[in-house]
Design an enzyme around this catalytic site. Structure first.
Site, PDB file in Angstrom:
ATOM      1  CB  SER A  21      29.717  39.651  21.948  1.00  0.00           C
ATOM      2  OG  SER A  21      29.783  38.251  21.805  1.00  0.00           O
ATOM      3  CE  LYS A  70      28.104  30.737  26.017  1.00  0.00           C
ATOM      4  NZ  LYS A  70      28.438  30.032  24.780  1.00  0.00           N
ATOM      5  CG  ASN A  91      23.868  31.697  22.997  1.00  0.00           C
ATOM      6  OD1 ASN A  91      22.734  31.241  22.908  1.00  0.00           O
ATOM      7  ND2 ASN A  91      24.572  32.061  21.940  1.00  0.00           N
ATOM      8  CG  ASP A 107      26.606  28.851  21.806  1.00  0.00           C
ATOM      9  OD1 ASP A 107      26.905  29.907  21.227  1.00  0.00           O
ATOM     10  OD2 ASP A 107      26.676  28.709  23.041  1.00  0.00           O
ATOM     11  N   GLY A 133      35.719  16.019  22.873  1.00  0.00           N
ATOM     12  CA  GLY A 133      35.345  16.937  23.944  1.00  0.00           C
ATOM     13  C   GLY A 133      33.955  16.634  24.463  1.00  0.00           C
ATOM     14  N   GLY A 136      30.532  22.329  27.151  1.00  0.00           N
ATOM     15  CA  GLY A 136      29.374  23.055  26.626  1.00  0.00           C
ATOM     16  C   GLY A 136      29.356  23.114  25.107  1.00  0.00           C
ATOM     17  CB  ILE A 223      34.709  25.026  18.005  1.00  0.00           C
ATOM     18  CG1 ILE A 223      35.329  24.550  19.308  1.00  0.00           C
ATOM     19  CG2 ILE A 223      33.743  23.994  17.461  1.00  0.00           C
ATOM     20  CD1 ILE A 223      34.440  24.913  20.473  1.00  0.00           C
TER      21      ILE A 223
END
Ligand code: ATR
Length: 280
Positions: A21, A70, A91, A107, A133, A136, A223
């Site tokens: 980030s 988070k 986030n 997200d 999955g 989060g 992802i």
């Protein structure tokens, strides 16, 4: 000439050294010549509450949260938006003029914008998605797909109980839970297959799935972004399915945060993708 820093932001995590980030927001600050800073903050889980309380004193006006903060951050904030509460994680924090902390979750926006931008043929109408999955990342994908009008979500997780818990939380007839061992079967007739697990990431085993039952028009979305082309995406590419990598999700989740803190809508351009990949 030394740039005068007027807007202070950053990202908090534990550990934080691997976060991309600072590189991402730093690229935009430079590109748009904005007098701001975006720094990494390493804060242990037990110290998060104190750190968030100190934001006003530190004159930090915007903060991203990453692993493992988070979910727990929700309890330290004065206000949160509905999407963050439904995803169960925050986030992005914005420190308001009166010092109150406002939390959001971008997200889901990142997930969906990446899908729509990278697979322009995608349409939620009448579509069934298979989500692998139940962590989060799966929650962000589920909430954004439901809100976008998807017809069906088949949720598959190694630990079935976690998938059932999510189906219970969202309590939406469009979500059904399927067995992990039959995952290759349940992709039949799907328009979207999403891997939200860490399988396929550098150092992890690949997601073992046979794509032969998947329609050729179905979008395959991983992802994971390190590596950019996972074995799942390689398989999709070989068959001729449209496919989407995980880097765009990281880039697009940052857009609304940057815009709200610095007042400028940043662009996800090829130069940014290249620059971030160099930092991996
Ligand atoms: P995140 O918040 O990044 O989604 P998480 O909450 O730790 O991370 O969730 C990780 C997901 O990857 C889970 O769905 C996990 O499955 P379990 O609930 O069964 O643990 C999945 N996952 C991780 N390693 C896996 C593996 N080796 N095989 C199958 N699933 C795996």
């Amino acid at each position: 000439m030394i740039k005068e820093v007027t807007i202070k932001t950053g990202v908090v995590g534990w550990p934080i050294s691997h976060s991309l980030s600072p590189r991402l927001h730093g690229y935009w600050l430079d590109k748009y010549d904005i007098p701001g800073e975006y720094l990494p903050y390493a804060v242990k889980p037990q110290a998060l509450g104190e750190f968030l309380k100190s934001l006003v004193k530190k004159q930090i006006t915007g903060l991203n949260l990453t692993v493992p903060h988070k979910e727990i951050a929700l309890e330290f904030l004065d206000e949160t938006d509905e999407v963050a509460r439904r995803i169960g994680a925050v986030n992005v924090i914005t420190v308001q003029k009166d010092g109150r902390l406002f939390g959001r979750n971008t997200d889901g926006i990142g997930f969906l914008t990446n899908l729509k931008t990278s697979a322009p043929t995608w349409s939620p109408n009448g579509a069934a998605a298979v989500i692998i999955g139940a962590g989060g990342a799966a929650r962000a994908a589920i909430v954004s797909l439901l809100d976008d009008g998807i017809s069906e979500i088949r949720l598959i997780n190694r630990t079935r109980r976690r998938a059932e818990d999510l189906a219970e939380i969202y309590n939406d007839p469009r979500i059904t839970v399927r067995d992990w061992q039959d995952r290759s079967k349940y992709i039949s007739g799907a328009a979207l297959l999403v891997n939200t697990t860490s399988l396929g990431m550098k150092g992890q085993p690949p997601l073992d799935i046979d794509l032969s039952e998947l329609p050729l028009a179905a979008v395959v979305y991983d992802i994971v972004y390190n590596p950019l082309e996972t074995s799942l995406l390689k398989q999709a590419k070989l068959r001729g399915n449209p496919y989407v990598d995980g880097l765009g999700m990281l880039l697009y989740q940052a857009v609304p945060a940057f815009q709200s803190w610095f007042g400028r809508m940043p662009e996800v351009d090829p130069g940014l993708r290249h620059y971030i990949l160099e930092g991996l």
